[in-house]
Scaffold this motif. Sequence first.
Motif, PDB file in Angstrom:
ATOM      1  N   ALA A  75      66.092  83.164  70.416  1.00  0.00           N
ATOM      2  CA  ALA A  75      65.443  83.560  69.159  1.00  0.00           C
ATOM      3  C   ALA A  75      63.968  83.784  69.446  1.00  0.00           C
ATOM      4  CB  ALA A  75      65.623  82.495  68.076  1.00  0.00           C
ATOM      5  N   ALA A  76      63.363  84.670  68.676  1.00  0.00           N
ATOM      6  CA  ALA A  76      61.949  84.992  68.879  1.00  0.00           C
ATOM      7  C   ALA A  76      61.231  85.046  67.542  1.00  0.00           C
ATOM      8  CB  ALA A  76      61.805  86.332  69.609  1.00  0.00           C
ATOM      9  N   ALA A  77      59.934  84.790  67.584  1.00  0.00           N
ATOM     10  CA  ALA A  77      59.070  84.937  66.415  1.00  0.00           C
ATOM     11  C   ALA A  77      57.958  85.902  66.776  1.00  0.00           C
ATOM     12  CB  ALA A  77      58.495  83.588  65.993  1.00  0.00           C
ATOM     13  N   LEU A  78      57.884  87.015  66.059  1.00  0.00           N
ATOM     14  CA  LEU A  78      56.846  88.009  66.285  1.00  0.00           C
ATOM     15  C   LEU A  78      55.637  87.654  65.432  1.00  0.00           C
ATOM     16  CD1 LEU A  78      59.075  91.207  65.993  1.00  0.00           C
ATOM     17  CD2 LEU A  78      58.671  89.784  68.006  1.00  0.00           C
ATOM     18  N   LEU A 116      61.992  76.694  66.204  1.00  0.00           N
ATOM     19  CA  LEU A 116      61.127  77.869  66.155  1.00  0.00           C
ATOM     20  C   LEU A 116      60.299  77.880  64.878  1.00  0.00           C
ATOM     21  CD1 LEU A 116      60.345  80.509  67.569  1.00  0.00           C
ATOM     22  CD2 LEU A 116      62.227  81.628  66.340  1.00  0.00           C
ATOM     23  N   LEU A 117      60.893  77.543  63.740  1.00  0.00           N
ATOM     24  CA  LEU A 117      60.155  77.524  62.481  1.00  0.00           C
ATOM     25  C   LEU A 117      59.103  76.414  62.470  1.00  0.00           C
ATOM     26  CD1 LEU A 117      62.994  78.263  59.897  1.00  0.00           C
ATOM     27  CD2 LEU A 117      61.238  79.825  60.748  1.00  0.00           C
ATOM     28  N   ARG A 118      59.463  75.254  63.007  1.00  0.00           N
ATOM     29  CA  ARG A 118      58.468  74.165  63.091  1.00  0.00           C
ATOM     30  C   ARG A 118      57.293  74.583  63.961  1.00  0.00           C
ATOM     31  NH1 ARG A 118      63.036  70.776  63.883  1.00  0.00           N
ATOM     32  NH2 ARG A 118      62.582  70.725  66.124  1.00  0.00           N
ATOM     33  N   LEU A 331      60.000  71.527  56.076  1.00  0.00           N
ATOM     34  CA  LEU A 331      58.751  72.254  56.215  1.00  0.00           C
ATOM     35  C   LEU A 331      57.902  72.212  54.949  1.00  0.00           C
ATOM     36  CD1 LEU A 331      60.013  75.350  58.211  1.00  0.00           C
ATOM     37  CD2 LEU A 331      58.793  73.368  59.093  1.00  0.00           C
ATOM     38  N   ILE A 332      58.517  72.437  53.797  1.00  0.00           N
ATOM     39  CA  ILE A 332      57.746  72.469  52.553  1.00  0.00           C
ATOM     40  C   ILE A 332      58.249  71.445  51.541  1.00  0.00           C
ATOM     41  CG2 ILE A 332      57.144  74.894  52.877  1.00  0.00           C
ATOM     42  CD1 ILE A 332      59.169  75.596  50.693  1.00  0.00           C
ATOM     43  N   GLY A 333      59.131  70.552  51.984  1.00  0.00           N
ATOM     44  CA  GLY A 333      59.632  69.535  51.077  1.00  0.00           C
ATOM     45  C   GLY A 333      58.531  68.600  50.601  1.00  0.00           C
ATOM     46  N   GLY A 334      58.638  68.158  49.342  1.00  0.00           N
ATOM     47  CA  GLY A 334      57.647  67.264  48.764  1.00  0.00           C
ATOM     48  C   GLY A 334      57.344  67.655  47.340  1.00  0.00           C
ATOM     49  N   VAL A 335      56.357  66.981  46.769  1.00  0.00           N
ATOM     50  CA  VAL A 335      55.955  67.230  45.393  1.00  0.00           C
ATOM     51  C   VAL A 335      54.621  67.965  45.400  1.00  0.00           C
ATOM     52  CG1 VAL A 335      55.391  66.192  43.167  1.00  0.00           C
ATOM     53  CG2 VAL A 335      57.185  65.175  44.601  1.00  0.00           C
TER      54      VAL A 335
END
Length: 402
Positions: A75-78, A116-118, A331-335
């Motif tokens: 997998a790659a991230a551009l 990869l997302l982290r 990644l974006i979990g929380g209040v």
Amino acid sequence: MGARGGARVRLDGGMQIRQISAAERTATMFPLQAYAWLPSPAEPEEEARHRANAPFFETSTMLVAEAGGETLACAAALPMRQNVRGLVQDMAGIASVTSHPQARRQGVVRQLLERLLRQTRAEGAAVSALYPFRPSFYARFGYVGIPRVRVARFTPAGLGDLLRRELPGSVRRLPGREGFDDYDALTHRLLRERHGFAVFDETRTGLLREEPVWIALARAGDEVVGGLRYRIDKHGGDLVASNLFSTGPLGRALLLQFLARHVDQVSGIELLVGADELPELWGTDMAVTVTATVDNPVKNAPMVRVLDVPALAGSEAGSGSVTVEVTGDELIGGVWQLGADDGRLTVKSGGTPSVTLTAAGFSALAYGVLDASEVFLRGLGEWEPRLDELFPRRVPSMFADF
């Protein structure tokens, strides 16, 4: 090749994920990609082309999962940038997600994507986008669909009324390399102005510079107000263009007038437009077909997600305030306390939530593709009308294809 037949790959804890360089890309990623996305077995020319393109991936983040000396998945991230509600964000364009046939459905790609997302978030990417082979697969990673660009098909004869008009500007046709810098500058202007618009970084953009195309540039005075990349397949055939980009009605009219002058050369014109554009209103006697074909895995609409909620602060917002809890996402979990200050989004962590959303539900609101009731009906969160006041509906047009 990494996609040869055989028994199911046994991981047994021996799998490792590592980041590779552009120089390693062809040896590790190409065999999987060739088997999954190209006529197979791939011709030798395809591997040579893949290797020649390696310099354009020097800035990309590329991960491979390996076991027993064999590549199981990649997998790659551009590195890209995208306008999200008026604020240009660093974006991770996820691509080349491929797995060995015998390694599929074992969670290998999930581990690869999660890392990869982290990593891309830690490196500053606030949002992410991709083109899915199957949307439901990426929905589990917090992605939500946005509109696919439209294909407009018409004849140059339908633009005949524009030939009789004296427009305050001109159009110049240039070979792709010669006109690319001005065209690229135009796309970066649109990046600042257009919601959802995305561009590659300078390294990856170099690949576009090498494509054999014509570029038509519309100017009003010294200002570039429109641009079009295109090819003509044959005399009496089709003029096939990429995106009709303009800063406003004048730039669009100048480019359409230029296309009208091909009336005795081509029989048809095909180009890409955003989901919020209305080609049927471009000419008085114009007959046009506008389509948006989604047929996975070949013709797919993009998906997006938010990677960093605080990074959205300062983007355009409506009014009011609401405290949301994003669940099921590391990644974006929380209040998050969300509000509007003079039309700009404010973000603070903590508080007592009045509504619960998934990452995909929050991303859908941030990008403006769903309203609060649709988020609820799609099972992406609870219904809270105040979310519509804070995140008014908008139509994003990403355009960048990868």
